[in-house]
Enzyme design. Structure first.
Site, PDB file in Angstrom:
ATOM      1  N   LYS A 132       0.820  -1.223   0.000  1.00 30.00           N
ATOM      2  CA  LYS A 132       0.000   0.000   0.000  1.00 30.00           C
ATOM      3  C   LYS A 132       0.852   1.271   0.000  1.00 30.00           C
ATOM      4  O   LYS A 132       0.440   2.287  -0.527  1.00 30.00           O
ATOM      5  CB  LYS A 132      -0.971   0.003   1.179  1.00 30.00           C
ATOM      6  CG  LYS A 132      -2.072  -1.041   1.008  1.00 30.00           C
ATOM      7  CD  LYS A 132      -3.277  -0.786   1.869  1.00 30.00           C
ATOM      8  CE  LYS A 132      -4.395  -1.743   1.453  1.00 30.00           C
ATOM      9  NZ  LYS A 132      -5.609  -1.603   2.208  1.00 30.00           N
ATOM     10  N   LYS A 220      -5.013  -8.879  -6.896  1.00 29.25           N
ATOM     11  CA  LYS A 220      -6.238  -9.047  -6.099  1.00 29.25           C
ATOM     12  C   LYS A 220      -7.315  -8.062  -6.545  1.00 29.25           C
ATOM     13  O   LYS A 220      -6.993  -6.918  -6.855  1.00 29.25           O
ATOM     14  CB  LYS A 220      -5.869  -8.794  -4.633  1.00 29.25           C
ATOM     15  CG  LYS A 220      -6.958  -9.091  -3.630  1.00 29.25           C
ATOM     16  CD  LYS A 220      -6.489  -8.765  -2.216  1.00 29.25           C
ATOM     17  CE  LYS A 220      -6.648  -7.294  -1.901  1.00 29.25           C
ATOM     18  NZ  LYS A 220      -7.498  -6.972  -0.764  1.00 29.25           N
ATOM     19  N   LYS A 223     -10.657  -2.429  -3.994  1.00 24.03           N
ATOM     20  CA  LYS A 223     -11.371  -1.146  -4.114  1.00 24.03           C
ATOM     21  C   LYS A 223     -10.477  -0.077  -4.719  1.00 24.03           C
ATOM     22  O   LYS A 223     -10.936   0.819  -5.396  1.00 24.03           O
ATOM     23  CB  LYS A 223     -11.739  -0.614  -2.725  1.00 24.03           C
ATOM     24  CG  LYS A 223     -12.690  -1.426  -1.942  1.00 24.03           C
ATOM     25  CD  LYS A 223     -13.007  -0.641  -0.658  1.00 24.03           C
ATOM     26  CE  LYS A 223     -13.486  -1.560   0.436  1.00 24.03           C
ATOM     27  NZ  LYS A 223     -12.457  -1.850   1.443  1.00 24.03           N
TER      28      LYS A 223
HETATM   29  N1  AQP Z   1     -10.162  -9.796  -3.626  1.00 24.48           N
HETATM   30  C1  AQP Z   1     -10.580 -10.292  -2.472  1.00 24.48           C
HETATM   31  N2  AQP Z   1     -10.925 -11.593  -2.373  1.00 24.48           N
HETATM   32  C2  AQP Z   1     -11.373 -12.107  -1.186  1.00 24.48           C
HETATM   33  N3  AQP Z   1     -11.493 -11.376  -0.069  1.00 24.48           N
HETATM   34  C3  AQP Z   1     -11.172 -10.075  -0.115  1.00 24.48           C
HETATM   35  N4  AQP Z   1     -11.178  -9.082   0.780  1.00 24.48           N
HETATM   36  C4  AQP Z   1     -10.752  -7.932   0.218  1.00 24.48           C
HETATM   37  N5  AQP Z   1     -10.442  -8.141  -1.080  1.00 24.48           N
HETATM   38  C5  AQP Z   1     -10.684  -9.465  -1.317  1.00 24.48           C
HETATM   39  C6  AQP Z   1     -11.610  -9.256   2.168  1.00 24.48           C
HETATM   40  O1  AQP Z   1     -12.590  -8.288   2.453  1.00 24.48           O
HETATM   41  C7  AQP Z   1     -12.492  -7.920   3.829  1.00 24.48           C
HETATM   42  C8  AQP Z   1     -12.497  -6.432   3.954  1.00 24.48           C
HETATM   43  O2  AQP Z   1     -11.384  -5.859   3.324  1.00 24.48           O
HETATM   44  P1  AQP Z   1     -11.072  -4.340   3.596  1.00 24.48           P
HETATM   45  O3  AQP Z   1     -11.872  -3.482   2.714  1.00 24.48           O
HETATM   46  O4  AQP Z   1     -11.174  -4.015   5.028  1.00 24.48           O
HETATM   47  O5  AQP Z   1      -9.586  -4.216   3.208  1.00 24.48           O
HETATM   48  P2  AQP Z   1      -8.800  -4.736   1.971  1.00 24.48           P
HETATM   49  O6  AQP Z   1      -8.481  -6.167   2.175  1.00 24.48           O
HETATM   50  O7  AQP Z   1      -7.650  -3.811   1.872  1.00 24.48           O
HETATM   51  O8  AQP Z   1      -9.834  -4.598   0.756  1.00 24.48           O
HETATM   52  P3  AQP Z   1      -9.566  -3.949  -0.652  1.00 24.48           P
HETATM   53  O9  AQP Z   1     -10.763  -4.045  -1.480  1.00 24.48           O
HETATM   54  O10 AQP Z   1      -8.312  -4.487  -1.236  1.00 24.48           O
HETATM   55  O11 AQP Z   1      -9.427  -2.447  -0.286  1.00 24.48           O
HETATM   56  P4  AQP Z   1      -8.297  -1.449  -0.653  1.00 24.48           P
HETATM   57  O12 AQP Z   1      -8.193  -1.456  -2.129  1.00 24.48           O
HETATM   58  O13 AQP Z   1      -8.817  -0.163  -0.081  1.00 24.48           O
HETATM   59  O14 AQP Z   1      -7.060  -1.952   0.021  1.00 24.48           O
HETATM   60  C9  AQP Z   1     -11.226  -8.575   4.382  1.00 24.48           C
HETATM   61  O15 AQP Z   1     -11.597  -9.746   5.103  1.00 24.48           O
HETATM   62  C10 AQP Z   1     -10.473  -8.953   3.147  1.00 24.48           C
HETATM   63  O16 AQP Z   1      -9.658 -10.088   3.361  1.00 24.48           O
END
Ligand code: AQP
Length: 361
Positions: A132, A220, A223
């Protein structure tokens, strides 16, 4: 993939008897933008499946969201949107405690105590911070660096024993266990008493623990991916979902017969995994139906299934978001219930650390 955590200053082996409190489930999602299919399959759907197993706490992680810049004018709406997704996916506020993280101030206080328990060497190994912060580590917030310590506080504040998450959170859960163990050892229990904090188990299960981008089978679904084509958002309409699936990157080969052959084809594997998770089937069962067929057949079937499964969630989310007062009532009641559990655990933690106990402030 995440490294295995090998603390620079390892906590001594656990000497006290294991934690003996009740099973509790906890998880959360950041209020940092629109939810996508990865969040739904890897997290939301799992929360709903688990909520009957034990008392369940599900929060909207707004303290985590501000580790990267957020527009203050939007953060409240983003918090309600995540809460709407929880409810629309099937979390029942009668059975699960749903609340905004920042409304329970004990999270931040326990995180400070844990900042003084965790070791710098442990945090230096966190791969998500490296991803990140990218090339601009020195411009990242200190909060982004200590994010996994706050996550440990989120979990241990409720003495949660089980944490349903996607694969990307595995390393952070290992850190939580190390913090719990070091706290137990440093401030722990009187001789012979069980451990104060549990060592929580990550629950990383199902065919979609790591949903990949529709544009790149090695990245992955996220968002923060600048390309909206890379993900299916929970608020996308049917036409948008169909178009994104149609344009998803694939190879020209028909679907194979075995999982072994599928493994070497990242994009095909991802789409089959998404189908399996949406249909609640094993990947092998999906292959048994579609083996030998090209993406010209498989993609429309996947789009139809995605619309069928996500459509009702999207419609319910939209209905709820049109009534923010109702969402606020759920969040306020959840925050009150969460504090009833969290406050006594924090009070005991403060006493163990040795903070002044001369009165209530
Ligand atoms: N691609 C994914 N596949 C399966 N699980 C996922 N999670 C996130 N992306 C995937 C799971 O969703 C939960 C919440 O995630 P979060 O929003 O708190 O943080 P993150 O993992 O950082 O999600 P993003 O979408 O990747 O957000 P950004 O882009 O802002 O960093 C967690 O249980 C995560 O494992």
């Amino acid at each position: 993939m995440t490294d295995t955590l090998t603390p620079a200053d390892p906590a001594p082996a656990d000497k006290a008897p294991a934690y003996q409190g009740p099973k509790r489930i906890l998880s959360g999602i950041q209020a940092s933008g629109s939810l996508h299919l990865g969040n739904y399959l890897g997290a939301l759907k799992r929360f709903v499946e688990m909520q009957d197993d034990a008392p369940t706490f599900v929060f909207v992680a707004d303290l985590h969201a501000i580790t990267v810049p957020q527009d203050p004018a939007l953060l409240g709406a983003q918090t309600r949107e995540i809460a709407a997704a929880y409810l629309a996916s099937g979390l029942d506020p009668g059975r699960s405690t749903i609340f905004p993280q920042s409304a329970v101030r004990e999270h931040a206080e326990l995180a400070w105590i844990f900042n003084c328990v965790a070791r710098l060497g442990w945090l230096d190994r966190m791969t998500q911070f490296k991803e990140k912060s990218g090339k601009h580590k020195e411009r990242s917030s200190v909060g982004l660096y200590t994010y996994p310590v706050l996550q440990a506080a989120d979990i241990l504040l409720y003495r949660a024993t089980h944490v349903p998450v996607g694969e990307d959170q595995k390393q952070h859960l290992e850190l939580t266990r190390d913090i719990a163990q070091k706290f137990n050892n440093d401030f722990g229990a009187p001789q012979g008493q069980p451990n104060f904090f549990p060592l929580p188990e990550p629950v990383i299960q199902g065919p979609a623990t790591r949903v990949m981008s529709l544009r790149d089978g090695a990245a992955k679904m996220s968002k923060s991916d600048p390309s909206d084509q890379s993900r299916i958002n929970l608020l996308d309409d049917a036409d948008t979902i169909a178009a994104k699936v149609r344009k998803a990157r694939t190879d020209p080969e028909p679907l194979p017969e075995t999982l072994e052959e599928l493994k070497t084809r990242a994009e095909a594997d991802n789409l089959v995994g998404i189908y399996a998770a949406l249909a609640d089937e094993a990947k092998a069962a999906v292959l048994a139906r579609f083996a030998g067929q090209g993406f010209g057949v498989f993609k429309p079937a996947l789009a139809e299934l995605a619309v069928e499964k996500l459509g009702p969630v999207t419609a319910e989310m939209r209905r709820l978001m049109a009534d923010p007062a109702e969402i606020d009532r759920v969040l306020a009641a959840g925050a009150e219930r969460a504090r009833e559990v969290a406050a006594p655990i924090l009070a005991e933690t403060r006493a163990k650390v040795g903070f002044w106990q001369g009165g209530t402030v």
